[in-house]
Design an enzyme around this catalytic site. Structure first.
Site, PDB file in Angstrom:
ATOM      1  N   ARG A  62      14.987 -21.784   8.045  1.00 21.07           N
ATOM      2  CA  ARG A  62      13.573 -21.622   7.703  1.00 21.07           C
ATOM      3  C   ARG A  62      13.015 -20.336   8.342  1.00 21.07           C
ATOM      4  O   ARG A  62      12.175 -19.644   7.760  1.00 21.07           O
ATOM      5  CB  ARG A  62      12.841 -22.858   8.230  1.00 21.07           C
ATOM      6  CG  ARG A  62      11.421 -22.984   7.796  1.00 21.07           C
ATOM      7  CD  ARG A  62      11.295 -23.654   6.455  1.00 21.07           C
ATOM      8  NE  ARG A  62       9.901 -23.696   6.083  1.00 21.07           N
ATOM      9  CZ  ARG A  62       9.381 -24.424   5.119  1.00 21.07           C
ATOM     10  NH1 ARG A  62      10.155 -25.188   4.385  1.00 21.07           N
ATOM     11  NH2 ARG A  62       8.106 -24.400   4.867  1.00 21.07           N
TER      12      ARG A  62
ATOM     13  N   ILE B 249       4.545 -24.313   4.242  1.00 20.18           N
ATOM     14  CA  ILE B 249       3.974 -23.967   5.539  1.00 20.18           C
ATOM     15  C   ILE B 249       4.749 -22.755   6.050  1.00 20.18           C
ATOM     16  O   ILE B 249       5.978 -22.830   6.217  1.00 20.18           O
ATOM     17  CB  ILE B 249       4.138 -25.132   6.552  1.00 20.18           C
ATOM     18  CG1 ILE B 249       3.618 -26.451   5.963  1.00 20.18           C
ATOM     19  CG2 ILE B 249       3.474 -24.780   7.871  1.00 20.18           C
ATOM     20  CD1 ILE B 249       2.144 -26.534   5.780  1.00 20.18           C
TER      21      ILE B 249
ATOM     22  N   HIS C 210      -7.798 -25.024   0.260  1.00 19.95           N
ATOM     23  CA  HIS C 210      -7.266 -26.388   0.382  1.00 19.95           C
ATOM     24  C   HIS C 210      -8.170 -27.354  -0.385  1.00 19.95           C
ATOM     25  O   HIS C 210      -9.402 -27.270  -0.273  1.00 19.95           O
ATOM     26  CB  HIS C 210      -7.207 -26.773   1.870  1.00 19.95           C
ATOM     27  CG  HIS C 210      -6.665 -28.144   2.089  1.00 19.95           C
ATOM     28  ND1 HIS C 210      -5.325 -28.430   1.978  1.00 19.95           N
ATOM     29  CD2 HIS C 210      -7.282 -29.321   2.372  1.00 19.95           C
ATOM     30  CE1 HIS C 210      -5.144 -29.723   2.194  1.00 19.95           C
ATOM     31  NE2 HIS C 210      -6.311 -30.290   2.440  1.00 19.95           N
TER      32      HIS C 210
ATOM     33  N   GLY D 188      -1.421 -24.046  12.984  1.00 22.34           N
ATOM     34  CA  GLY D 188      -1.381 -25.455  12.603  1.00 22.34           C
ATOM     35  C   GLY D 188      -1.382 -25.613  11.087  1.00 22.34           C
ATOM     36  O   GLY D 188      -1.369 -24.634  10.345  1.00 22.34           O
TER      37      GLY D 188
HETATM   38  C1  GAR Z   1      -5.365 -25.809  -5.459  1.00 21.56           C
HETATM   39  O1  GAR Z   1      -6.209 -26.924  -5.651  1.00 21.56           O
HETATM   40  C2  GAR Z   1      -5.115 -25.603  -3.984  1.00 21.56           C
HETATM   41  O2  GAR Z   1      -6.191 -25.959  -3.158  1.00 21.56           O
HETATM   42  C3  GAR Z   1      -3.960 -26.526  -3.758  1.00 21.56           C
HETATM   43  O3  GAR Z   1      -3.143 -26.349  -4.851  1.00 21.56           O
HETATM   44  C4  GAR Z   1      -3.967 -26.067  -5.997  1.00 21.56           C
HETATM   45  C5  GAR Z   1      -3.386 -24.883  -6.698  1.00 21.56           C
HETATM   46  O4  GAR Z   1      -3.922 -24.729  -7.981  1.00 21.56           O
HETATM   47  N1  GAR Z   1      -3.314 -26.217  -2.503  1.00 21.56           N
HETATM   48  C6  GAR Z   1      -2.859 -27.130  -1.670  1.00 21.56           C
HETATM   49  O5  GAR Z   1      -2.886 -28.325  -1.898  1.00 21.56           O
HETATM   50  C7  GAR Z   1      -2.297 -26.576  -0.383  1.00 21.56           C
HETATM   51  N2  GAR Z   1      -2.135 -27.619   0.580  1.00 21.56           N
HETATM   52  P1  GAR Z   1      -3.606 -23.433  -8.834  1.00 21.56           P
HETATM   53  O6  GAR Z   1      -2.090 -23.175  -8.738  1.00 21.56           O
HETATM   54  O7  GAR Z   1      -4.016 -23.789 -10.242  1.00 21.56           O
HETATM   55  O8  GAR Z   1      -4.398 -22.297  -8.275  1.00 21.56           O
END
Ligand code: GAR
Length: 208
Positions: A70, A97, A114, A148
């Site tokens: 990683r 991550i 997020h 984090g």
């Molecule tokens: C978004 O809702 C973003 O917040 C989420 O993935 C989606 C991507 O949508 N990210 C996470 O959950 C990160 N932990 P997209 O590919 O259509 O922009």
């Protein structure tokens, strides 16, 4: 004023609708203050990369499974992004991550979006976890990334109400409503960071 536009690398893992919103704003608004200099992903064959290619943007893919550890993946990702000399790196649905090499290199320059109201429901299943907890409002958070998981200083948040019927599809419709708010919020925040600059004081992000 393309000369003073800030250089932004966007990282994606999926459909890339947040990336598309950024691409659209850059194209529509010469004063937006952002130049997307590359789009990176941790996997190939995703709509997010197709969106970048359609927009004529350079792309790269750095997959975990092509690296022995990683840490090696993290070092490679860091180098690939750094090669574009970004002022800001935006994680727009990037579902990995990153490690310390990356967060150190782009400290205070790495923005994530997020799909929940942090510090509640961090991690990969923000929408599902919020729904399972029974919250009546949830939303999205744009924040700087620290070491984090979804713990860094919050820049902006948007609120979305949960509906009774959201349980029927395990949050799919809720996530779509969150993403509508999220795209606008991300475009607004990235533009303001780029045009106005910012200071991070402890947990507070100050945008003049
Ligand atoms: C978004 O809702 C973003 O917040 C989420 O993935 C989606 C991507 O949508 N990210 C996470 O959950 C990160 N932990 P997209 O590919 O259509 O922009």
């Amino acid at each position: 004023m393309a000369n003073s536009a800030k250089r932004v690398v966007v990282l994606v893992s999926g459909s890339g609708t947040n990336l598309q919103a950024l691409i659209d704003r850059v194209a529509a608004d010469p004063g937006y203050g952002v130049e997307i200099v590359a789009v990176g992903a941790d996997r190939s064959g995703i709509a997010g990369l197709e969106r970048a290619e359609r927009a004529g943007l350079p792309t790269f893919v750095t997959r975990v499974r092509d690296h022995a550890t990683r840490e090696e993946w993290d070092a490679e990702l860091t180098a690939r992004v750094a090669a574009y000399e970004p002022d800001l790196v935006v994680s727009a649905g990037f579902m990995k991550i990153v490690g310390k090499a990356f967060t150190d290199r782009f400290e205070n320059r790495f923005v994530n979006t997020h799909p929940a109201l942090l510090p509640s429901f961090p991690g990969a299943h923000g929408v599902r976890d919020a729904l399972a907890h029974g919250v009546r409002v949830t939303g999205c958070t744009v924040h700087f990334v620290d070491n984090g998981v979804d713990t860094g200083p919050i820049i902006a948040q948007g609120v979305v109400e949960v509906r009774d019927e959201d349980e029927e599809d395990e949050g799919a419709a809720l996530h779509e409503r969150i993403k509508e708010v999220e795209r606008e919020l991300l475009v607004d925040v990235v533009g303001r960071l780029a045009r106005n600059g910012y200071r991070i004081e402890g947990r507070k992000v100050r945008i003049p």
